[in-house]
Design a protein around this motif. Structure first.
Motif, PDB file in Angstrom:
ATOM      1  N   LEU A   1       0.833  -1.191   0.000  1.00 40.00           N
ATOM      2  CA  LEU A   1       0.000   0.000   0.000  1.00 40.00           C
ATOM      3  C   LEU A   1       0.873   1.248   0.000  1.00 40.00           C
ATOM      4  N   THR A   2       0.509   2.133  -0.877  1.00 37.45           N
ATOM      5  CA  THR A   2       1.306   3.343  -0.975  1.00 37.45           C
ATOM      6  C   THR A   2       0.431   4.537  -0.673  1.00 37.45           C
ATOM      7  N   GLY A   3       0.889   5.385   0.157  1.00 39.19           N
ATOM      8  CA  GLY A   3       0.135   6.595   0.423  1.00 39.19           C
ATOM      9  C   GLY A   3       1.087   7.747   0.577  1.00 39.19           C
TER      10      GLY A   3
ATOM     11  N   PHE B   1     -11.291  -5.511   5.292  1.00 37.55           N
ATOM     12  CA  PHE B   1     -10.256  -5.590   4.259  1.00 37.55           C
ATOM     13  C   PHE B   1      -9.248  -6.695   4.593  1.00 37.55           C
ATOM     14  N   MET B   2      -9.753  -7.785   5.142  1.00 40.30           N
ATOM     15  CA  MET B   2      -8.948  -8.953   5.531  1.00 40.30           C
ATOM     16  C   MET B   2      -7.906  -8.598   6.595  1.00 40.30           C
TER      17      MET B   2
ATOM     18  N   ILE C   1      -1.747  -2.762   6.964  1.00 39.19           N
ATOM     19  CA  ILE C   1      -2.535  -1.912   6.080  1.00 39.19           C
ATOM     20  C   ILE C   1      -2.780  -0.607   6.812  1.00 39.19           C
ATOM     21  N   TRP C   2      -2.525   0.487   6.138  1.00 40.01           N
ATOM     22  CA  TRP C   2      -2.900   1.791   6.687  1.00 40.01           C
ATOM     23  C   TRP C   2      -3.869   2.423   5.706  1.00 40.01           C
TER      24      TRP C   2
ATOM     25  N   HIS D   1      -8.543   1.495  -0.510  1.00 34.76           N
ATOM     26  CA  HIS D   1      -7.766   2.031  -1.626  1.00 34.76           C
ATOM     27  C   HIS D   1      -6.593   1.089  -1.865  1.00 34.76           C
ATOM     28  N   HIS D   2      -6.415   0.686  -3.106  1.00 36.76           N
ATOM     29  CA  HIS D   2      -5.186  -0.069  -3.418  1.00 36.76           C
ATOM     30  C   HIS D   2      -3.998   0.856  -3.224  1.00 36.76           C
TER      31      HIS D   2
END
Ligand code: DGJ
Length: 395
Positions: free
Chosen positions: A16-18, A281-282, A316-317, A374-375
């Protein structure tokens, strides 16, 4: 297995990229496979302390071999206790491995930290009066029967933390928990108790290393765990998971106007976007980090457990928003929905009444909590407030 299959099915969580705007710099968070000197970040069930401009991410180090659950052995797959890792960052992008904040294992000098035990979900508070950092932990045996809280202290945020003791708050079982320090300095704890069927809430002592006498029972009989507390517009929110071991399940968020003395009311499941939303989201939420200077915006940290190999579990964030939602009064003022569908049955046409209008999660509150999948997401994602979960959104 489900958790590891889930990882393959939802690769967004792997990488995950943010981007987060902070202190004028554009930053990039890349958490799923973030390598630290060639190694995966080991900070599961984690939390963040923001102190003196630095983010400290504490979490369980699960880099050892995953041992399977057995009828007379561990209740769930587990890894021998290694300790609590800490990573530091000024920008949430570049993480420095600060090593073990709290060393566990048989040589650590306290039976609570022995290899065969359970040391989970570290949360750290800063006690300004003594300039000490107080780490709270879930301490247990491999069958999750002892159900205690552990306390360790340090003079520096990254440690080393000296383990002090464990106890059952108010003599009650405590498994998943969180602590929350309010703006006025008072701190609180929420812990799953009574066989995880009831959430207990209590105030911490001013020393931040104990509870004060007296607790309240909340979410009675609802079997929620992994509590995450955050606050917006004077409202307190309690994000929870169900109790299914390492398996992901449905999130449910509650709210109250105070942490104690109020009834917690449900806002339902705040996760939206894709089939996996119904299973968080698992993943399983562990902490909500307020986005500095942006009220109503949080980074929701969650663990995507891989129960076959706990040490490669991912993180996951996702942005979490508290948004305005129609209140009961505004809803009453809205015109009734006009669409009516017509269905032909034989040669008779039947007018199907519109489905009873679903109302927002809680029409009385005027606020809603939304976590959208969000991917990839970036700083603009944080700028755009999502709609409250629409009428019709399943609760
Ligand atoms: C779910 C909890 O939230 C985790 O911290 C851990 O205790 C697992 N259960 C163990 O199954």
């Amino acid at each position: 297995m489900v958790a590891s299959k889930g990882i393959d099915r939802y690769p967004g969580g792997l990488n995950l990229t943010g981007r987060l705007q902070s202190n004028g710099t554009e930053l990039k968070i890349n958490l799923g496979l973030k390598l630290e000197n060639g190694k995966l970040i080991q900070a599961h069930g984690g939390s963040i302390l923001h102190f003196d401009g630095i983010f400290y991410w504490f979490g369980e180090n699960k880099a050892g071999r995953t041992k399977p659950a057995k009828p007379n052995g561990p209740a769930l797959n587990r890894v021998d206790v290694i300790g609590i890792s800490v990573y530091s960052s000024r920008d949430l992008l570049n993480w420095k491995n600060e090593g073990l904040a709290l060393r566990g294992g048989d040589g650590a000098g306290h039976p609570d930290l022995a290899f065969r035990g359970i040391v989970e979900r570290p949360r750290v508070l800063y006690h300004a009066a003594s300039r000490r950092f107080v780490m709270w932990l879930h301490i247990d045996d491999e069958k999750y029967k002892t159900a205690r809280l552990g306390i360790a202290v340090a003079s520096k945020p990254a440690g080393p933390y000296i383990y002090r003791r464990s106890f059952r708050p108010h003599g009650e079982e405590s498994r998943d928990f969180t602590v929350y320090q309010d703006d006025d300095g008072f701190a609180y704890i929420a812990y799953s108790s009574e066989g995880n069927r009831v959430m207990h809430l209590a105030r911490l002592a001013s020393t931040l290393d104990d509870v004060v006498p007296g607790f309240e029972r909340a979410l009675v009989g609802q079997s929620r765990e992994s509590p995450v507390i955050f606050k917006c517009a004077g409202v307190y929110f309690l994000f929870t998971s169900g109790c299914t071991g390492w398996e992901p399940n449905r999130a449910e968020v509650f709210y109250a106007s105070a942490l104690l003395g109020q009834t917690w009311r449900s806002l339902g499941d705040p996760c939206v976007g894709g089939a996996s939303a119904r299973r968080t989201f698992m993943a399983q939420a562990t902490f909500a980090l307020p986005v500095p200077g942006s009220p109503g915006r949080f980074l929701l940290m969650a663990d995507r457990w891989n129960q076959e190999r706990l040490g490669v579990s991912r993180y996951i964030w996702l942005p979490l928003f508290v948004v305005e939602a129609p209140t009961a009064e505004r809803l009453r003022a809205m015109p009734a929905e006009r669409e009516r569908s017509r269905v032909r049955r034989g040669d008779r046409e039947r007018v199907v009444k519109p489905a009873a209008r679903a109302v927002p999660a809680d029409a009385a509150l005027g606020l809603d909590v939304v976590v959208r999948w969000h991917h990839e997401w970036d700083v603009q994602t944080l700028d755009v407030l999502p709609q409250p979960r629409s009428r019709g959104q399943p609760l």
